[in-house]
Design an enzyme around this catalytic site. Structure first.
Site, PDB file in Angstrom:
ATOM      1  N   ARG A 240     -13.285  -8.164  -0.659  1.00 17.89           N
ATOM      2  CA  ARG A 240     -12.398  -8.064   0.518  1.00 17.89           C
ATOM      3  C   ARG A 240     -11.877  -6.622   0.646  1.00 17.89           C
ATOM      4  O   ARG A 240     -11.458  -6.009  -0.315  1.00 17.89           O
ATOM      5  CB  ARG A 240     -11.228  -9.032   0.354  1.00 17.89           C
ATOM      6  CG  ARG A 240     -10.217  -9.024   1.515  1.00 17.89           C
ATOM      7  CD  ARG A 240      -9.027  -8.165   1.201  1.00 17.89           C
ATOM      8  NE  ARG A 240      -7.986  -8.243   2.223  1.00 17.89           N
ATOM      9  CZ  ARG A 240      -6.969  -7.394   2.302  1.00 17.89           C
ATOM     10  NH1 ARG A 240      -6.866  -6.407   1.447  1.00 17.89           N
ATOM     11  NH2 ARG A 240      -6.069  -7.514   3.240  1.00 17.89           N
ATOM     12  N   VAL A 241     -11.943  -6.104   1.855  1.00 19.45           N
ATOM     13  CA  VAL A 241     -11.413  -4.765   2.125  1.00 19.45           C
ATOM     14  C   VAL A 241     -10.366  -4.905   3.232  1.00 19.45           C
ATOM     15  O   VAL A 241     -10.604  -5.588   4.227  1.00 19.45           O
ATOM     16  CB  VAL A 241     -12.560  -3.816   2.558  1.00 19.45           C
ATOM     17  CG1 VAL A 241     -12.013  -2.485   3.049  1.00 19.45           C
ATOM     18  CG2 VAL A 241     -13.519  -3.573   1.385  1.00 19.45           C
ATOM     19  N   GLY A 242      -9.217  -4.264   3.045  1.00 18.88           N
ATOM     20  CA  GLY A 242      -8.139  -4.352   4.029  1.00 18.88           C
ATOM     21  C   GLY A 242      -8.159  -3.196   5.003  1.00 18.88           C
ATOM     22  O   GLY A 242      -9.195  -2.554   5.227  1.00 18.88           O
ATOM     23  N   ASP A 243      -6.999  -2.917   5.573  1.00 27.57           N
ATOM     24  CA  ASP A 243      -6.889  -1.845   6.575  1.00 27.57           C
ATOM     25  C   ASP A 243      -6.874  -0.446   5.950  1.00 27.57           C
ATOM     26  O   ASP A 243      -7.178   0.541   6.635  1.00 27.57           O
ATOM     27  CB  ASP A 243      -5.579  -2.015   7.361  1.00 27.57           C
ATOM     28  CG  ASP A 243      -4.369  -1.931   6.430  1.00 27.57           C
ATOM     29  OD1 ASP A 243      -4.302  -2.751   5.477  1.00 27.57           O
ATOM     30  OD2 ASP A 243      -3.527  -1.039   6.619  1.00 27.57           O
TER      31      ASP A 243
ATOM     32  N   THR B  56       1.415  -0.189   5.932  1.00 30.48           N
ATOM     33  CA  THR B  56       1.385  -1.121   4.814  1.00 30.48           C
ATOM     34  C   THR B  56       1.694  -2.507   5.380  1.00 30.48           C
ATOM     35  O   THR B  56       2.392  -2.620   6.387  1.00 30.48           O
ATOM     36  CB  THR B  56       2.387  -0.740   3.698  1.00 30.48           C
ATOM     37  OG1 THR B  56       2.352  -1.736   2.674  1.00 30.48           O
ATOM     38  CG2 THR B  56       3.805  -0.595   4.206  1.00 30.48           C
ATOM     39  N   GLY B  57       1.161  -3.518   4.739  1.00 24.42           N
ATOM     40  CA  GLY B  57       1.376  -4.874   5.253  1.00 24.42           C
ATOM     41  C   GLY B  57       0.094  -5.672   5.152  1.00 24.42           C
ATOM     42  O   GLY B  57      -0.777  -5.354   4.327  1.00 24.42           O
TER      43      GLY B  57
ATOM     44  N   THR C 162       0.835  -1.210   0.000  1.00 23.69           N
ATOM     45  CA  THR C 162       0.000   0.000   0.000  1.00 23.69           C
ATOM     46  C   THR C 162       0.861   1.248   0.000  1.00 23.69           C
ATOM     47  O   THR C 162       1.892   1.283   0.673  1.00 23.69           O
ATOM     48  CB  THR C 162      -0.831   0.019   1.302  1.00 23.69           C
ATOM     49  OG1 THR C 162      -1.620  -1.152   1.313  1.00 23.69           O
ATOM     50  CG2 THR C 162      -1.693   1.262   1.405  1.00 23.69           C
TER      51      THR C 162
ATOM     52  N   GLY D  42      -3.359  -6.382   5.886  1.00 28.46           N
ATOM     53  CA  GLY D  42      -4.476  -5.627   6.452  1.00 28.46           C
ATOM     54  C   GLY D  42      -5.177  -6.335   7.593  1.00 28.46           C
ATOM     55  O   GLY D  42      -5.518  -5.727   8.614  1.00 28.46           O
TER      56      GLY D  42
END
Ligand code: GLY
Length: 318
Positions: free
Chosen positions: A178-181, A201-202, A150, A204
């Site tokens: 799917r939704v991440g952080d 970043t990483g 990210t 989520g």
């Protein structure tokens, strides 16, 4: 005093543009938006915007967020398809009184109605990555989910106003929807102009377990430096995840306070990031772990050259 910090080497062209805006007395919101757009528009950065890596149905679904640390306006989009610059839509949403985080079809309907540029974000290069990954998964024991770089930024302008922003295509081969952080306030980003900001970043799914960007700002508010705050938050979350779950995903965080001091911490080797301040042109650094401390070195000319060579090298379908 002004400054910007951002995840990964891919942010350097954007940070360079953003710095020009800050130097000419532009506001933090314009600088960070223009910096993120620069990353979104580059087809060779395969985890953000145009050319981003697709989900398991070969669709590019993008997440992005914008936060104003002075007004606490927040706008974000999740799993949005076929729009050129998710960050523009996120910033626009931050001005709304309600409905600040929109996902999928709802986000697309809003963006269309507000006249944002439509674009097919799936490139031929991304399709080759997709087919090659399918083959690798079939033939070897390779996890589909690697690849989640990210772009996350924090920006401070001369007025003392701060912003944070993110943009990503999320996990390669993620499930549709799917939704991440990255669009989740407190996890992928947080900023308070009275204190400072942080972005992540990483993985989520793991970053969210520690609300880690908020945690870093909270630690800065308690009086810790940005570097101490990042290290405490990353080391704690990494240890908690390992203790409770046996494993911790990638966690890399950047932060800047409202005096332009900055910090970085990560649980991976070789995390790159970019920083600029009033007295410093944009510089790309790479992290190294030494005795449990996260130190960083300026990226060598050779490293920078190889980075771009690898990103732009011709791709063949295996
Ligand atoms: N950190 C980006 C993601 O997991 O989607």
């Amino acid at each position: 005093m002004y400054g910007m910090i951002a995840t990964w080497r891919m942010s350097v062209e954007g940070i360079t543009k953003g710095r020009e805006i800050l130097k000419n007395k532009g506001c933090s919101g314009d600088a960070i938006e223009s910096a993120i757009i620069e990353v979104e528009n580059c087809e060779f950065y395969k985890s953000v915007g145009y050319g981003g890596l697709p989900n398991d149905e070969m669709e590019v679904e993008l997440d992005a967020a914008y936060m104003d640390g002075t007004t606490f306006d927040i706008g974000a989009v999740g799993a949005i398809k076929d729009f050129a610059n998710p960050i523009r839509i996120a910033r626009h949403l931050s001005k709304e009184k309600v409905n600040n985080l929109l996902v999928a079809e709802g986000a697309e309907k809003f963006a269309h109605k507000e006249g944002f540029e439509r674009k097919n974000m799936l490139t031929n290069r991304a399709k080759i990555h997709y087919y090659n990954r399918l083959k690798e998964i079939k033939e070897q024991d390779i996890k589909p989910y690697s690849g989640h770089d990210t772009v996350g930024m924090v920006c401070l302008d001369e007025n003392g106003d701060m912003t944070a922003a993110t943009s990503t295509s999320g996990l390669f081969m993620k499930k549709k929807g799917r939704v991440g952080d990255s669009p989740i306030c407190g996890s992928g980003f947080y900023v308070d102009s009275k204190v400072g900001g942080a972005s992540a970043t990483g993985l989520g799914e793991d970053l969210m377990k520690g609300c880690i960007s908020y945690e870093i700002v909270r630690l800065m508010k308690e009086g810790h430096s940005p570097q101490e705050s990042c290290e405490i938050a990353v080391n704690n979350l990494d240890a908690e995840l390992k203790e409770r779950r046996g494993i911790a995903g990638d966690l890399s965080l950047i932060a800047m306070n409202n005096m332009g001091e900055w910090g970085v911490a990560t649980n991976v080797e070789g995390f790159s990031f970019t920083v600029t301040t009033e007295s410093q042109e944009p510089i790309v650094y790479i992290t190294k772990k030494v005795n449990e401390k996260c130190i960083h070195e300026v990226a060598s000319k050779e490293w920078l050259y190889n980075y771009m060579e690898t990103r732009t090298a011709p791709l063949v379908r295996k």
